[in-house]
Design a protein around this motif. Structure first.
Motif, mmCIF file in Angstrom:
data_model
loop_
_atom_site.group_PDB
_atom_site.id
_atom_site.type_symbol
_atom_site.label_atom_id
_atom_site.label_comp_id
_atom_site.label_asym_id
_atom_site.label_seq_id
_atom_site.Cartn_x
_atom_site.Cartn_y
_atom_site.Cartn_z
ATOM 1 N N LEU A 4 8.648 7.663 17.205
ATOM 2 C CA LEU A 4 7.518 6.926 16.656
ATOM 3 C C LEU A 4 7.724 6.670 15.166
ATOM 4 C CD1 LEU A 4 4.543 5.916 17.128
ATOM 5 C CD2 LEU A 4 3.807 8.199 16.423
ATOM 6 N N ASP A 5 7.528 5.435 14.727
ATOM 7 C CA ASP A 5 7.363 5.198 13.297
ATOM 8 C C ASP A 5 5.891 5.488 13.032
ATOM 9 O OD1 ASP A 5 6.943 4.299 10.745
ATOM 10 O OD2 ASP A 5 8.283 2.581 10.930
ATOM 11 N N ALA A 6 5.645 6.721 12.560
ATOM 12 C CA ALA A 6 4.275 7.231 12.463
ATOM 13 C C ALA A 6 3.596 6.870 11.148
ATOM 14 C CB ALA A 6 4.284 8.753 12.622
ATOM 15 N N ASP A 15 0.849 -1.193 0.000
ATOM 16 C CA ASP A 15 0.000 0.000 0.000
ATOM 17 C C ASP A 15 0.888 1.249 0.000
ATOM 18 O OD1 ASP A 15 1.055 -0.302 2.545
ATOM 19 O OD2 ASP A 15 -0.722 0.480 3.562
ATOM 20 N N SER A 16 2.150 1.071 -0.371
ATOM 21 C CA SER A 16 3.106 2.168 -0.310
ATOM 22 C C SER A 16 3.097 2.987 -1.594
ATOM 23 C CB SER A 16 4.511 1.602 -0.082
ATOM 24 O OG SER A 16 5.430 2.664 0.004
ATOM 25 N N GLY A 17 2.532 4.181 -1.519
ATOM 26 C CA GLY A 17 2.501 5.057 -2.690
ATOM 27 C C GLY A 17 1.529 4.603 -3.756
ATOM 28 N N HIS A 34 12.635 12.509 1.121
ATOM 29 C CA HIS A 34 12.046 11.963 -0.118
ATOM 30 C C HIS A 34 11.069 10.841 0.157
ATOM 31 C CE1 HIS A 34 15.184 8.915 0.370
ATOM 32 N NE2 HIS A 34 14.574 8.191 -0.529
ATOM 33 N N GLN A 35 11.315 10.049 1.208
ATOM 34 C CA GLN A 35 10.328 9.077 1.691
ATOM 35 C C GLN A 35 10.742 8.633 3.082
ATOM 36 O OE1 GLN A 35 11.085 6.269 -1.859
ATOM 37 N NE2 GLN A 35 10.629 4.817 -0.227
ATOM 38 N N GLY A 36 10.082 7.612 3.629
ATOM 39 C CA GLY A 36 10.309 7.251 5.028
ATOM 40 C C GLY A 36 11.754 6.905 5.349
ATOM 41 N N VAL A 65 1.974 -2.028 13.897
ATOM 42 C CA VAL A 65 3.184 -2.803 13.630
ATOM 43 C C VAL A 65 3.005 -3.645 12.364
ATOM 44 C CG1 VAL A 65 4.844 -4.437 14.564
ATOM 45 C CG2 VAL A 65 3.679 -2.848 16.085
ATOM 46 N N ASN A 66 3.689 -3.205 11.322
ATOM 47 C CA ASN A 66 3.603 -3.815 9.998
ATOM 48 C C ASN A 66 3.975 -5.299 10.036
ATOM 49 O OD1 ASN A 66 3.644 -4.237 7.226
ATOM 50 N ND2 ASN A 66 4.860 -2.435 6.769
ATOM 51 N N MET A 67 5.148 -5.608 10.595
ATOM 52 C CA MET A 67 5.673 -6.978 10.511
ATOM 53 C C MET A 67 4.892 -7.961 11.388
ATOM 54 S SD MET A 67 7.932 -6.422 8.228
ATOM 55 C CE MET A 67 8.931 -7.906 8.080
HETATM 56 C C1 PLP Z 1 7.027 1.871 4.372
HETATM 57 C C2 PLP Z 1 7.485 1.905 5.734
HETATM 58 C C3 PLP Z 1 8.687 2.520 6.096
HETATM 59 C C4 PLP Z 1 9.659 3.095 5.086
HETATM 60 O O1 PLP Z 1 9.113 4.094 4.316
HETATM 61 P P1 PLP Z 1 9.462 4.300 2.769
HETATM 62 O O2 PLP Z 1 8.660 5.485 2.373
HETATM 63 O O3 PLP Z 1 9.096 3.050 2.050
HETATM 64 O O4 PLP Z 1 10.931 4.568 2.670
HETATM 65 C C5 PLP Z 1 9.012 2.544 7.436
HETATM 66 N N1 PLP Z 1 8.234 1.984 8.367
HETATM 67 C C6 PLP Z 1 7.086 1.376 8.056
HETATM 68 C C7 PLP Z 1 6.250 0.760 9.128
HETATM 69 C C8 PLP Z 1 6.668 1.292 6.732
HETATM 70 O O5 PLP Z 1 5.529 0.662 6.430
#
Ligand code: PLP
Length: 440
Positions: A196-198, A33-35, A80-82, A167-169
């Motif tokens: 935070l990974d927001a 779902d990224s971008g 530029h991105q996360g 939490v993605n993983m």
């Molecule tokens: C996608 C993602 C990232 C990294 O972001 P990018 O924009 O892909 O570089 C970091 N943490 C989580 C939880 C993500 O889903």
């Protein structure tokens, strides 16, 4: 539409890695779902208001105000991105020999922590590693595990706690407000900041509204703000919650740290008022953030994920429960109980699904987990999953039906695959570009 012959040939050319398949050869794309979300009319209108000045673009200030309003952080450093934000945060805060505790690793996040010389230590609750545990907040930090790490290393060797929401993983699993409050208390005691990974914090806020006592009458917007208030800053992939195709940011409350980040952003990303994004990108992200916190949007978005998950559960297909925020995760171990983890069950399952219907998913198991930086040995994660990730505002429930039918086909196919062998392994983040051949 694709044919079985086309898919067979595309998969072989892609080395059985769904990341290497061309999008034209994909029927329904649930890789990520990224971008991949659709921008709204309001966001596209914002694109026409791009102020492309090199310095001081008005879109930057609008984005800064928007992040302050909804997330509450003081300083905004665009990237530029996360992973650009993760890189800067790690470089300005971490030294070799440090330890970063976190509620389960994320691929790029851990890479940057390790690249800066730190070791990642998992402090998530045990339930997160069990795909069948029905805990409503499987993203929670285990306070005992966290305190043990704090006691052992202390504030001099722990630059921050890396807190992800959702939490993605672990399968898109949320953190409760009660947990983040306790985590804050503990971190205050040991003087450790919380980053935070927001990326998916708005989805996390929606789950708090749905599941946590005392929050059902509060808006997603208010819940998000409270949640972030227990943290000291955050990294953001604009490609997720904020509904844009590219972009990200680092936000910090500490003035000194923000100054360091601004010094660094000009080396790697761009000037501190664009950081790799165009003015129009920043405008679209500011507007995307406004839309992302609307209760109705979140209900529709997570409701669609639930629709797919419920259908699969009804048909007896093993998935991670509770159903996550952005994706349904197939439990590959239960699809192929006889396959060893070294034969890549989840990678195999993603390939089989593509062969069956042209639905593209992604591996979240041993390939994604990579190797230990010190010993060079494979990590063996408990979770061996295939992620069916739903882009926001793109597909209809009919696409979910087609996907579910294909998953059922693969699950009930009596001819079980033998697994895969890795024939090319990239040095970093191997899941993106590794190549495989089928066994047997
Ligand atoms: C996608 C993602 C990232 C990294 O972001 P990018 O924009 O892909 O570089 C970091 N943490 C989580 C939880 C993500 O889903």
């Amino acid at each position: 539409m694709t044919t079985p012959e086309m898919r067979r040939s595309a998969l072989e050319q892609a080395g059985y890695n769904t990341f290497l398949i061309r999008s034209e050869d994909v029927y329904i794309d649930l890789l990520t779902d990224s971008g991949t979300s659709a921008m709204s009319d309001y966001q596209w209108a914002g694109m026409m208001l791009g102020d492309e000045a090199y310095a001081g673009s008005r879109n930057y200030y609008n984005l800064e105000n928007t992040v302050r309003k909804y997330y509450g952080y003081k300083h905004l450093i665009p990237t530029h991105q996360g992973r650009g934000a993760e890189h800067i945060l790690s470089q300005i805060s971490t030294k070799p020999g440090d330890v970063v505790p976190g509620n389960m690793y994320f691929t790029t996040t851990r890479y940057h922590q390790e690249h800066a010389g730190a070791k990642f230590v998992d402090v998530i609750i045990d339930e997160a590693h069990d795909p069948t545990a029905l805990h409503p907040f499987k993203g929670n930090v285990n306070l005992n595990k966290l305190e043990a790490v704090c006691k052992e290393y202390g504030k001099d060797r722990i630059p921050y706690l890396s807190l992800a929401a959702t939490v993605n993983m672990a399968g898109g699993q949320p953190v409760s407000m009660e947990n983040v409050r306790q985590v804050r208390k503990l971190c205050d005691k040991y003087e450790i900041p919380i980053m935070l990974d927001a990326t998916r914090a708005v989805e996390n806020a929606y789950f708090i509204q749905q599941r946590e006592e005392g929050y059902s009458h509060k808006s997603v917007e208010d819940i998000l703000k409270e949640f972030c208030s227990y943290t000291d800053g955050g990294t953001m992939s604009g490609k997720k919650d904020p509904l844009v195709n590219i972009g990200g940011w680092l936000s910090l409350n500490d003035d000194g740290l923000a100054e360091k980040a601004r010094n660094m952003v000009v080396v790697y990303e761009g000037l501190h008022t664009y950081g790799g994004m165009s003015g129009r990108d920043m405008e679209a992200m500011a507007r995307g953030i406004e839309e992302s916190v609307e209760d109705d949007h979140m209900r529709a978005r997570i409701g669609q994920v639930e629709y797919l998950g419920e259908l699969l559960l009804e048909w007896g297909i093993p998935i991670v429960q509770p159903i996550g925020g952005h994706a349904v995760y197939l439990d590959a171990r239960r699809f192929y109980p006889d396959m060893a983890q070294d034969q890549f069950p989840a990678q195999t399952l993603a390939a089989e699904l593509y062969l069956d219907s042209g639905v593209r998913a992604m591996e979240r198991g041993i390939v994604s987990a990579g190797r230990d930086v010190v010993t060079g040995k494979n990590h063996y994660p408990k979770l061996e999953l295939v992620r069916l990730t739903i882009p926001r505002r793109v597909y209809t429930q009919a696409h979910m039906d087609v996907t579910a039918e294909s998953v059922l086909n693969v699950y009930s196919n009596p001819k079980k695959p033998k697994g895969l062998q890795m024939v090319y392994e990239p040095e970093y983040l191997r899941f993106f570009q590794a190549r495989f051949t089928p066994l047997g």
